[in-house]
Design a protein around this motif. Structure first.
Motif, short mmCIF file in Angstrom:
data_model
loop_
_atom_site.label_atom_id
_atom_site.label_comp_id
_atom_site.label_asym_id
_atom_site.label_seq_id
_atom_site.Cartn_x
_atom_site.Cartn_y
_atom_site.Cartn_z
N LEU A 82 -33.55 85.38 -36.68
CA LEU A 82 -32.22 85.62 -36.11
C LEU A 82 -31.13 85.04 -37.02
N ALA A 83 -31.32 83.79 -37.42
CA ALA A 83 -30.29 83.12 -38.24
C ALA A 83 -30.19 83.75 -39.63
N LEU A 84 -31.31 84.05 -40.26
CA LEU A 84 -31.27 84.62 -41.60
C LEU A 84 -30.64 86.01 -41.61
N SER A 85 -30.92 86.81 -40.58
CA SER A 85 -30.38 88.17 -40.54
C SER A 85 -28.87 88.18 -40.40
N LEU A 86 -28.31 87.13 -39.80
CA LEU A 86 -26.88 87.11 -39.53
C LEU A 86 -26.09 86.30 -40.55
N TYR A 87 -26.65 85.19 -41.02
CA TYR A 87 -25.90 84.29 -41.88
C TYR A 87 -26.26 84.41 -43.36
N ALA A 88 -27.47 84.90 -43.68
CA ALA A 88 -27.91 84.90 -45.07
C ALA A 88 -28.02 86.30 -45.66
N SER A 89 -27.57 87.33 -44.96
CA SER A 89 -27.71 88.71 -45.41
C SER A 89 -26.37 89.24 -45.90
N ASP A 90 -26.42 90.34 -46.65
CA ASP A 90 -25.19 91.02 -47.07
C ASP A 90 -25.12 92.39 -46.41
N ALA A 91 -24.02 93.08 -46.59
CA ALA A 91 -23.80 94.36 -45.90
C ALA A 91 -24.80 95.41 -46.35
N ALA A 92 -25.15 95.43 -47.64
CA ALA A 92 -26.09 96.44 -48.14
C ALA A 92 -27.46 96.29 -47.50
N TRP A 93 -27.94 95.02 -47.37
CA TRP A 93 -29.24 94.80 -46.73
C TRP A 93 -29.17 95.15 -45.25
N THR A 94 -28.09 94.78 -44.57
CA THR A 94 -27.96 95.05 -43.14
C THR A 94 -28.02 96.55 -42.84
N LEU A 118 -40.19 69.71 -45.46
CA LEU A 118 -39.11 69.78 -46.44
C LEU A 118 -38.53 71.19 -46.51
N SER A 119 -39.38 72.18 -46.40
CA SER A 119 -38.93 73.57 -46.41
C SER A 119 -38.00 73.85 -45.24
N THR A 120 -38.34 73.35 -44.07
CA THR A 120 -37.52 73.57 -42.88
C THR A 120 -36.17 72.90 -43.01
N VAL A 121 -36.14 71.67 -43.53
CA VAL A 121 -34.87 70.96 -43.69
C VAL A 121 -33.99 71.65 -44.73
N CYS A 122 -34.59 72.13 -45.83
CA CYS A 122 -33.82 72.87 -46.84
C CYS A 122 -33.21 74.13 -46.26
N GLN A 123 -33.98 74.83 -45.45
CA GLN A 123 -33.47 76.06 -44.84
C GLN A 123 -32.32 75.77 -43.88
N LEU A 124 -32.44 74.70 -43.12
CA LEU A 124 -31.35 74.32 -42.22
C LEU A 124 -30.07 74.07 -42.99
N GLU A 125 -30.16 73.29 -44.06
CA GLU A 125 -28.96 72.97 -44.84
C GLU A 125 -28.36 74.24 -45.45
N ALA A 126 -29.22 75.14 -45.93
CA ALA A 126 -28.72 76.39 -46.50
C ALA A 126 -28.01 77.24 -45.44
N LEU A 127 -28.57 77.30 -44.24
CA LEU A 127 -27.96 78.10 -43.18
C LEU A 127 -26.67 77.47 -42.67
N LEU A 128 -26.60 76.15 -42.67
CA LEU A 128 -25.34 75.50 -42.28
C LEU A 128 -24.22 75.86 -43.26
N TRP A 183 -19.49 79.48 -44.46
CA TRP A 183 -18.90 80.44 -45.38
C TRP A 183 -18.62 81.78 -44.70
N ARG A 184 -19.53 82.23 -43.83
CA ARG A 184 -19.45 83.59 -43.30
C ARG A 184 -19.06 83.66 -41.82
N ARG A 185 -18.81 82.56 -41.22
CA ARG A 185 -18.55 82.56 -39.78
C ARG A 185 -17.30 83.37 -39.43
N ALA A 186 -16.26 83.23 -40.22
CA ALA A 186 -14.98 83.85 -39.87
C ALA A 186 -15.09 85.36 -39.73
N GLY A 187 -15.88 86.01 -40.61
CA GLY A 187 -15.96 87.47 -40.55
C GLY A 187 -17.21 88.00 -39.91
#
Length: 354
Positions: A167-179, A297-307, A312-316
């Motif tokens: 859910l988080a990756l599809s909304l916060y880490a994706s671009d328009a072309a992938w969506t 460590l993988s989980t913590v890295c992913q959390l920081e990346a998604l934060l 960065w992308r919340r506004a739009g």
């Protein structure tokens, strides 16, 4: 003439008994031959806690050195770290959780902001998954019934985490072309199915271990998890391919998270390095410990990346995805969580009634 004794009175025997009952002395760890076969790990010869002790003994074993010490502390500390990072992030953002602001020009305020709901669900799924993992590793020697229940709970936590991650990756880490691509359109339904399969197969492997089609336990457990990961990171993989890695810190963190996760699957699948020297890595350094450390460590890295992606992308986000689609996506996460929970309960009940 009678003498006067000045010696202090000894502790009352019942009080001593109560203290021993509340704070029992932990028995020494044993060898693999001292525990049933189901509790043994290949090439790990010592460091096993005795089976069948009271609950409080295993809780206190959190501070004892045994083969599971590192595996218990990794997800436990990670859960605390995730909760702390998220709290600090929200404070630095001025609140903003579901639109609740800590400080506005008019003071405290509240307005619906669906853009932060997927992030909240993701963080809750991570904390739930890490807590279930830590509890399972800490308390599983209590009895075979408790072990089965805890591993089932861990499977539910894994399925819920996979759904929250997708859910988080599809909304916060994706671009328009992938969506707008075919993968983007089918992404969340496919991720929900794989999360449900991961949970269900994990439960079945534990509850029905003697069926012929479940003999390759690690393949059955790790297969759906790996497939779910490969699907979940598809928006990140496209981003890593299309964008310069130095364009944003979140891109580097996503890349590091992928490397750590893939390394963790290697140690999950192969008993390295303990197979090279059985007994030498019993307390520190065997493959299941390395798997747990890398996964954490993988989980913590992913959390920081998604934060960072969220900031960065919340506004739009609402303008790009649509408020209705956001709420439907969050509803899908809830459906997966309920499905995993109810299926695990049903399978557990069926196994008990057999």
């Amino acid at each position: 003439m009678s003498s006067l004794s000045l010696s202090l009175p000894s502790l009352h025997t019942p009080m001593v008994a109560v203290l021993h009952k509340v704070l029992p002395s932990l028995p020494l760890t044993g060898r693999d031959v001292d525990v049933p076969l189901v509790y043994r790990e290949p090439f790990v010869l010592s460091g096993y806690r005795p089976v069948g002790l009271p609950w409080r003994c295993y809780v206190l074993s959190l501070f004892q050195l045994h083969k599971d010490t590192v595996k218990v502390w990794c997800p436990l500390l990670a859960a605390v770290t995730v909760a702390t990072l998220f709290m600090f992030f929200m404070v630095l953002q001025g609140g903003g959780l579901l639109g609740v602001r800590l400080q506005t020009p008019e003071g405290m305020g509240m307005s619906l902001d669906p853009s932060s709901l997927p992030l909240l669900l993701y963080v809750l799924s991570v904390i739930f998954f890490l807590s279930c993992s830590s509890a399972s590793l800490l308390l599983h020697p209590c009895s075979s019934s408790v072990r089965s229940s805890l591993i089932i709970l861990d499977s539910v936590g894994r399925g819920v985490h996979q759904a929250g991650r997708a859910l988080a990756l599809s909304l916060y880490a994706s671009d328009a072309a992938w969506t707008e691509s075919v993968v983007g359109q089918l992404y969340l339904p496919a991720a929900a199915v794989l999360a449900f399969l991961s949970c269900t197969i994990g439960c079945c492997v534990e509850l029905y271990p003697h069926r012929p089609n479940l003999i390759h336990l690690r393949l059955l457990q790790g297969g759906p998890v790996l497939l779910a990961f490969l699907l979940d990171i598809s928006p990140v993989a496209r981003r890593l391919y299309a964008c310069p890695w130095n364009s944003h810190t979140a891109v580097l963190l996503h890349g590091l998270q992928m490397v750590l996760f893939l390394l963790s699957t290697l140690f999950f699948s192969c008993p390295v390095p303990e197979c090279l020297s059985p007994g030498a890595f019993d307390i520190l350094g065997h493959s299941r410990q390395l798997f747990q450390v890398l996964q954490t460590l993988s989980t913590v890295c992913q959390l920081e990346a998604l934060l960072q992606d969220f900031s960065w992308r919340r506004a739009g986000l609402v303008r790009r995805v649509g408020e209705e689609n956001l709420l439907w996506s969050c509803g899908g996460f809830t459906v997966v969580t309920l499905s995993c929970t109810l299926t695990a309960l049903a399978l557990r009940r069926c196994s008990v009634s057999r």
